[in-house]
Design a protein around this motif. Structure first.
Motif, PDB file in Angstrom:
ATOM      1  N   ILE A   6      22.487  41.291 -58.234  1.00  0.00           N
ATOM      2  CA  ILE A   6      22.271  40.038 -58.946  1.00  0.00           C
ATOM      3  C   ILE A   6      20.993  39.362 -58.463  1.00  0.00           C
ATOM      4  O   ILE A   6      20.210  38.838 -59.252  1.00  0.00           O
ATOM      5  N   ALA A   7      20.761  39.350 -57.147  1.00  0.00           N
ATOM      6  CA  ALA A   7      19.617  38.644 -56.575  1.00  0.00           C
ATOM      7  C   ALA A   7      18.543  39.612 -56.096  1.00  0.00           C
ATOM      8  O   ALA A   7      17.898  39.382 -55.081  1.00  0.00           O
ATOM      9  N   ARG A   8      18.338  40.675 -56.835  1.00  0.00           N
ATOM     10  CA  ARG A   8      17.385  41.695 -56.395  1.00  0.00           C
ATOM     11  C   ARG A   8      15.952  41.202 -56.434  1.00  0.00           C
ATOM     12  O   ARG A   8      15.143  41.558 -55.571  1.00  0.00           O
ATOM     13  N   TYR A   9      15.610  40.384 -57.412  1.00  0.00           N
ATOM     14  CA  TYR A   9      14.218  39.991 -57.629  1.00  0.00           C
ATOM     15  C   TYR A   9      13.974  38.557 -57.142  1.00  0.00           C
ATOM     16  O   TYR A   9      14.850  37.695 -57.217  1.00  0.00           O
ATOM     17  N   GLY A  85      25.028  26.812 -59.945  1.00  0.00           N
ATOM     18  CA  GLY A  85      23.803  26.180 -59.492  1.00  0.00           C
ATOM     19  C   GLY A  85      22.570  26.776 -60.140  1.00  0.00           C
ATOM     20  O   GLY A  85      22.604  27.878 -60.697  1.00  0.00           O
ATOM     21  N   SER A  86      21.470  26.049 -60.046  1.00  0.00           N
ATOM     22  CA  SER A  86      20.217  26.521 -60.632  1.00  0.00           C
ATOM     23  C   SER A  86      19.653  27.677 -59.823  1.00  0.00           C
ATOM     24  O   SER A  86      19.660  27.652 -58.588  1.00  0.00           O
ATOM     25  N   ARG A  87      19.158  28.678 -60.512  1.00  0.00           N
ATOM     26  CA  ARG A  87      18.477  29.785 -59.850  1.00  0.00           C
ATOM     27  C   ARG A  87      16.971  29.559 -59.777  1.00  0.00           C
ATOM     28  O   ARG A  87      16.235  30.397 -59.257  1.00  0.00           O
ATOM     29  N   LEU A  88      16.528  28.439 -60.337  1.00  0.00           N
ATOM     30  CA  LEU A  88      15.110  28.082 -60.294  1.00  0.00           C
ATOM     31  C   LEU A  88      14.877  27.053 -59.196  1.00  0.00           C
ATOM     32  O   LEU A  88      15.584  26.049 -59.115  1.00  0.00           O
ATOM     33  N   PHE A 158       2.160  22.905 -56.896  1.00  0.00           N
ATOM     34  CA  PHE A 158       3.580  23.071 -56.613  1.00  0.00           C
ATOM     35  C   PHE A 158       3.938  24.544 -56.772  1.00  0.00           C
ATOM     36  O   PHE A 158       3.186  25.331 -57.371  1.00  0.00           O
ATOM     37  N   ASP A 159       5.076  24.913 -56.219  1.00  0.00           N
ATOM     38  CA  ASP A 159       5.573  26.285 -56.290  1.00  0.00           C
ATOM     39  C   ASP A 159       6.809  26.358 -57.163  1.00  0.00           C
ATOM     40  O   ASP A 159       7.643  25.439 -57.164  1.00  0.00           O
ATOM     41  N   LEU A 160       6.926  27.460 -57.911  1.00  0.00           N
ATOM     42  CA  LEU A 160       8.125  27.793 -58.664  1.00  0.00           C
ATOM     43  C   LEU A 160       8.721  29.068 -58.088  1.00  0.00           C
ATOM     44  O   LEU A 160       7.983  29.995 -57.737  1.00  0.00           O
ATOM     45  N   GLY A 161      10.034  29.101 -57.999  1.00  0.00           N
ATOM     46  CA  GLY A 161      10.708  30.304 -57.520  1.00  0.00           C
ATOM     47  C   GLY A 161      11.959  30.571 -58.328  1.00  0.00           C
ATOM     48  O   GLY A 161      12.715  29.648 -58.642  1.00  0.00           O
ATOM     49  N   LEU A 162      12.166  31.832 -58.690  1.00  0.00           N
ATOM     50  CA  LEU A 162      13.343  32.223 -59.469  1.00  0.00           C
ATOM     51  C   LEU A 162      13.935  33.484 -58.847  1.00  0.00           C
ATOM     52  O   LEU A 162      13.228  34.465 -58.629  1.00  0.00           O
ATOM     53  N   GLN A 163      15.226  33.419 -58.574  1.00  0.00           N
ATOM     54  CA  GLN A 163      15.896  34.582 -58.014  1.00  0.00           C
ATOM     55  C   GLN A 163      16.966  35.086 -58.968  1.00  0.00           C
ATOM     56  O   GLN A 163      17.569  34.300 -59.699  1.00  0.00           O
ATOM     57  N   GLY A 164      17.193  36.397 -58.972  1.00  0.00           N
ATOM     58  CA  GLY A 164      18.204  36.964 -59.853  1.00  0.00           C
ATOM     59  C   GLY A 164      17.963  38.436 -60.109  1.00  0.00           C
ATOM     60  O   GLY A 164      17.245  39.128 -59.371  1.00  0.00           O
ATOM     61  N   GLY A 165      18.566  38.908 -61.204  1.00  0.00           N
ATOM     62  CA  GLY A 165      18.452  40.309 -61.569  1.00  0.00           C
ATOM     63  C   GLY A 165      17.522  40.525 -62.749  1.00  0.00           C
ATOM     64  O   GLY A 165      16.570  39.765 -62.964  1.00  0.00           O
ATOM     65  N   GLU A 166      17.824  41.526 -63.561  1.00  0.00           N
ATOM     66  CA  GLU A 166      16.980  41.850 -64.708  1.00  0.00           C
ATOM     67  C   GLU A 166      16.858  40.709 -65.719  1.00  0.00           C
ATOM     68  O   GLU A 166      15.774  40.476 -66.249  1.00  0.00           O
ATOM     69  N   PRO A 167      17.957  39.975 -66.039  1.00  0.00           N
ATOM     70  CA  PRO A 167      17.795  38.871 -67.007  1.00  0.00           C
ATOM     71  C   PRO A 167      16.798  37.817 -66.532  1.00  0.00           C
ATOM     72  O   PRO A 167      15.992  37.319 -67.335  1.00  0.00           O
ATOM     73  N   PHE A 209       8.712  39.993 -56.938  1.00  0.00           N
ATOM     74  CA  PHE A 209       8.995  40.832 -55.777  1.00  0.00           C
ATOM     75  C   PHE A 209      10.352  41.511 -55.959  1.00  0.00           C
ATOM     76  O   PHE A 209      11.351  40.846 -56.258  1.00  0.00           O
ATOM     77  N   ASP A 210      10.361  42.814 -55.774  1.00  0.00           N
ATOM     78  CA  ASP A 210      11.604  43.587 -55.781  1.00  0.00           C
ATOM     79  C   ASP A 210      12.028  43.785 -54.325  1.00  0.00           C
ATOM     80  O   ASP A 210      11.413  44.541 -53.573  1.00  0.00           O
ATOM     81  N   LEU A 211      13.091  43.072 -53.920  1.00  0.00           N
ATOM     82  CA  LEU A 211      13.496  43.099 -52.520  1.00  0.00           C
ATOM     83  C   LEU A 211      14.101  44.434 -52.102  1.00  0.00           C
ATOM     84  O   LEU A 211      14.334  44.652 -50.911  1.00  0.00           O
TER      85      LEU A 211
END
Length: 481
Positions: A6-9, A85-88, A158-167, A209-211
């Motif tokens: 789910i949180a690969r990227y 919660g927000s993933r952003l 400012f910085d933006l960050g998004l964590q998750g999978g393929e979607p 980034f692909d963790l």
């Protein structure tokens, strides 16, 4: 699906913007010289909270049909749902110093950057004086106020960050493309001139980034947490809006003043008691500098005010059942100014007795700064004579600095939001026709702007009205009348 899948990227972007108009994210408090002040950080410098940035991005995403799942969702009690919660992740936006470096972190009180004219002007801000004129031609109750805003030209990062999978990986480019949407504004007063910005170099620095990949994991681990440190592991990408923009652009090209004009409130100038509004702005040429001379500008709030009154007049004229002589005095206000339905629908309204659901307007105006060559005019003296003695009345001898007739060397742009989730009220044919007639009045010089319009000032017109294709489709046959 495992948590790792789910949180690969990790999608990361560093965004640097430059304001083309003043802006103000209100703190909810005033100071000794203004009724409203902007949000500041620990250094007393203006800053933009991450919640404000996330809010405008979510509103734009909802308007343009982007999946809102990345912003989280509230729990539904009926379904015993715990929500999500927000993933952003959105950081605060911090201002740049004169060397074009973000000021992130607490500075020492004697830090030389704080005393530089660029950051000193940011801390002080500029005070904008406002007055709302009613249908009687005088200031409305509670309509006189002033606010402190951040001057035009400052840069923020400012910085933006998004964590998750393929979607999440698939929606990330569309999220970045929102930064190219012309309808995006930051802070308060977005419908009357404030908050317009552009991306510096028309690009953002980003990377996905692909963790699960050791190289990406190491590069992600090296990213700095502070905005003042360069993010070397990112690459430039130019956001390009995909899909329908849901807006149209109306451009009044070739502004020309046929007579003297004056947007007052600029304080004394030389021998004049009344002078045009003007502000010092930030200019960039490698490094930032505060402009040596103050620049004249056309305040969007003044243009919008005159625009609103003429829009209401045309809308009432198109409806034969609305006649001032046939209406009780108490009913006239319900069809004038903020009470007019066309004004409420196109320009927005606050909560009142008729409607407790305030809505933002469809039309976005912006302040327009004039070139330095426009700074000339002449002084005009005025005196009010006593009707009995024919001498000057006490306090009624004054001088005003009026700008001379000439081409202003600028175009005026109005952004029209043609659709969107928050546009509940429909725009009927009479509203469109009233809007087009108001634009025609502006083009032909039948609508005066600024101070002293009742004594000959403010005859400003334009050469042409340029409509983009979406604007022509929205107006339909109306713009051919």
């Amino acid at each position: 699906m495992t948590a790792m899948a789910i949180a690969r990227y990790r999608c990361v972007a560093r965004v640097t913007i430059q304001f083309e108009t003043p802006f103000c994210v209100r703190s909810g408090d005033g100071d000794a010289f203004s009724d409203s002040a902007f949000v500041t950080d620990a250094n007393g410098l203006p800053a933009i909270p991450g919640s404000s940035l996330a809010g405008i991005l979510r509103n734009a995403a909802e308007r343009l049909g982007i999946d809102l799942a990345i912003f989280g969702r509230r729990p539904e009690a009926a379904k015993k749902d715990l929500g999500e919660g927000s993933r952003l992740t959105v950081t605060w936006a911090h201002i740049h110093d004169h060397l074009d470096r973000p000021v992130d972190g607490l500075l020492a009180p004697d830090d030389p950057r704080l005393s530089h004219p660029v950051l000193r002007s940011a801390r002080q801000g500029v005070v904008r004086d406002h007055v709302r004129i009613g249908h009687r031609g005088s200031a409305e109750r509670t309509g006189k106020f002033d606010e402190r805003v951040v001057p035009m030209g400052h840069r923020f990062t400012f910085d933006l960050g998004l964590q998750g999978g393929e979607p999440e990986k698939e929606v990330w480019p569309r999220l970045l493309n929102l930064l190219a949407w012309p309808g995006l504004r930051i802070g308060a007063g977005s419908r009357r001139g404030f908050g317009k910005f552009r991306l510096v170099r028309d690009a953002v620095r980003q990377r996905v980034f692909d963790l699960c990949e050791s190289e990406d994991f190491a590069a992600y681990s090296r990213l700095p947490a502070s905005l003042s440190e360069p993010a070397d592991g990112l690459e430039d990408v130019k956001p390009v809006l995909d899909g329908p923009a849901e807006l149209a652009v109306i451009r009044l090209q070739g502004l020309i003043a046929d007579g003297g004009w004056l947007f007052g409130g600029g304080g004394a100038l030389d021998n004049a008691d009344i002078a045009p509004v003007r502000e010092h702005v930030i200019e960039w040429a490698g490094e930032a500098a505060l402009s040596e001379r103050a620049r004249l500008y056309l305040p969007a709030s003044a243009i919008k005010g005159a625009f609103a009154h003429r829009l209401a007049w045309h809308h009432n004229r198109l409806r034969p059942q609305i006649r001032a002589e046939a209406l009780p005095l108490a009913e006239i206000a319900r069809h004038s100014g903020a009470g007019n339905q066309a004004v409420r629908t196109l320009l927005g309204h606050v909560a009142d007795d008729d409607d407790d659901n305030p809505r933002a307007g469809r039309l976005l105006f912006a302040d327009t700064y004039l070139a330095f060559g426009t700074e000339y005019g002449d002084e005009r003296w005025h005196v009010s004579l006593d009707r009995f003695t024919q001498g000057a009345r006490a306090g009624r001898l004054f001088c005003e600095h009026v700008m001379a007739p000439r081409g202003l060397g600028a175009d005026y742009e109005i952004v029209l939001l043609t659709a969107g989730v928050d546009q509940i009220e429909a725009v009927d044919a009479d509203m469109k026709r009233a809007l087009w007639m108001t634009l025609r009045d502006m083009k032909d010089g039948r609508l005066t702007f600024g101070a002293a319009g009742n004594r000959g000032h403010g005859d400003i017109r334009c050469e042409t009205i340029a409509l983009c294709e979406s604007a022509r489709q929205w107006f339909g046959e109306v713009c051919h009348d």
